[in-house]
Scaffold this motif. Structure first.
Motif, PDB file in Angstrom:
ATOM      1  N   GLY A 182      51.560 -63.073 -71.899  1.00 36.79           N
ATOM      2  CA  GLY A 182      51.446 -63.549 -70.527  1.00 36.79           C
ATOM      3  C   GLY A 182      50.019 -63.871 -70.138  1.00 36.79           C
ATOM      4  O   GLY A 182      49.776 -64.656 -69.214  1.00 36.79           O
ATOM      5  N   GLU A 183      49.044 -63.244 -70.833  1.00 37.15           N
ATOM      6  CA  GLU A 183      47.642 -63.519 -70.564  1.00 37.15           C
ATOM      7  C   GLU A 183      47.158 -64.713 -71.376  1.00 37.15           C
ATOM      8  O   GLU A 183      46.354 -65.521 -70.894  1.00 37.15           O
ATOM      9  CB  GLU A 183      46.799 -62.290 -70.912  1.00 37.15           C
ATOM     10  N   PRO A 186      50.059 -68.085 -70.243  1.00 35.63           N
ATOM     11  CA  PRO A 186      50.792 -67.855 -68.988  1.00 35.63           C
ATOM     12  C   PRO A 186      51.659 -69.048 -68.615  1.00 35.63           C
ATOM     13  O   PRO A 186      51.308 -70.196 -68.873  1.00 35.63           O
ATOM     14  CB  PRO A 186      49.673 -67.637 -67.956  1.00 35.63           C
ATOM     15  N   ARG A 247      55.709 -62.813 -65.193  1.00 36.34           N
ATOM     16  CA  ARG A 247      55.158 -61.646 -65.869  1.00 36.34           C
ATOM     17  C   ARG A 247      56.279 -60.995 -66.670  1.00 36.34           C
ATOM     18  O   ARG A 247      57.258 -60.530 -66.101  1.00 36.34           O
ATOM     19  CB  ARG A 247      54.588 -60.644 -64.850  1.00 36.34           C
TER      20      ARG A 247
END
Length: 248
Positions: A182-183, A186, A247
């Protein structure tokens, strides 16, 4: 024997710390989710949608498929189709392959498969929270088995220990991937039809528009705007508040 004892101790400490942090965030998240359901029960769908969004921001791991589907319905009734699309896609992340969530997404005109497009497919076989708990318990069982074997004078056969160790390592790699994807890559859902620009500065050349509920990859953020790219190659800068980041 000292190495086995150290491994068991580290495992128990990790479990205690992880559960402690999850419990703290979970308490606030559950309170917000309860407030959302109460608002929904009274017909205040806008307040319910807002409370669900805040609960997810505080404790995203508590967003089970059922909670996500409730939040999607609240958002739809509140006249927020983009937010409803976000919750439907979040439901698929919470319960990969679940027929109810897949059907709900399809009924809204979206494809469940696109949620896991690109890097997402590596973490799409199990919800992130379940994957984390599975790795913790597998790790605990591994070290406790080694300790019990030493204690009772019947050590685990070396091939079995190596195979189990490799399985636990792969689980932890999957947990790390699920947490970092997710980082690194994204993705976000567009909350409303919005024009895109060629640069984040005011007055930049317009490049077209993104539709409500579109799933886009996020390439960066600057000056309160996100650089997003659609699967068909369309790209541009949109206001940060015009999209909700998924997320896992």
């Amino acid at each position: 024997m000292k190495g086995v004892a150290l491994g068991v101790l580290c495992c128990l400490l990790a479990l205690a710390c992880g559960l402690g942090r999850a419990g703290e965030a979970g308490g606030e998240g559950r309170a917000l989710a309860l407030a959302a359901r109460q608002a929904y029960g009274t017909g205040d769908f806008a307040a319910a949608a807002e409370a669900f969004a805040r609960a997810h921001a505080v404790a995203p791991n508590l967003a089970s498929a059922a909670v996500c589907l409730d939040a999607a319905l609240a958002a739809r009734l509140a006249g927020q189709p983009g937010r409803a699309a976000f919750w439907l896609r979040r439901a698929v992340l919470a319960a990969p392959g679940d027929p109810e969530t897949t059907a709900a997404l399809a009924a809204a005109g979206f494809d469940a498969g696109d949620v896991f497009a690109g890097p997402w497919f590596l973490s799409g076989w199990l919800p992130a929270r379940s994957l984390w708990l599975t790795a913790l318990w597998a790790n605990a069982c591994f070290w406790l088995s080694l300790a019990a074997g030493r204690l009772f004078g019947r050590p685990v056969p070396r091939p079995a220990a190596l195979a189990a160790g490799l399985a636990v390592t792969l689980l932890w790699l999957a947990v790390g991937w699920a947490g970092l994807v997710g980082e690194w890559w994204p993705r976000a859902v567009v909350l409303g039809e919005v024009p895109a620009a060629s640069a984040p500065e005011d007055g930049a050349e317009p490049l077209g528009r993104f539709a409500v509920g579109e799933l886009v990859a996020v390439g960066g953020e600057r000056s309160g705007r996100l650089l997003v790219r659609a699967p068909d190659g369309r790209a541009g800068w949109i206001p940060r508040e015009a999209a909700a980041v998924l997320r896992p």
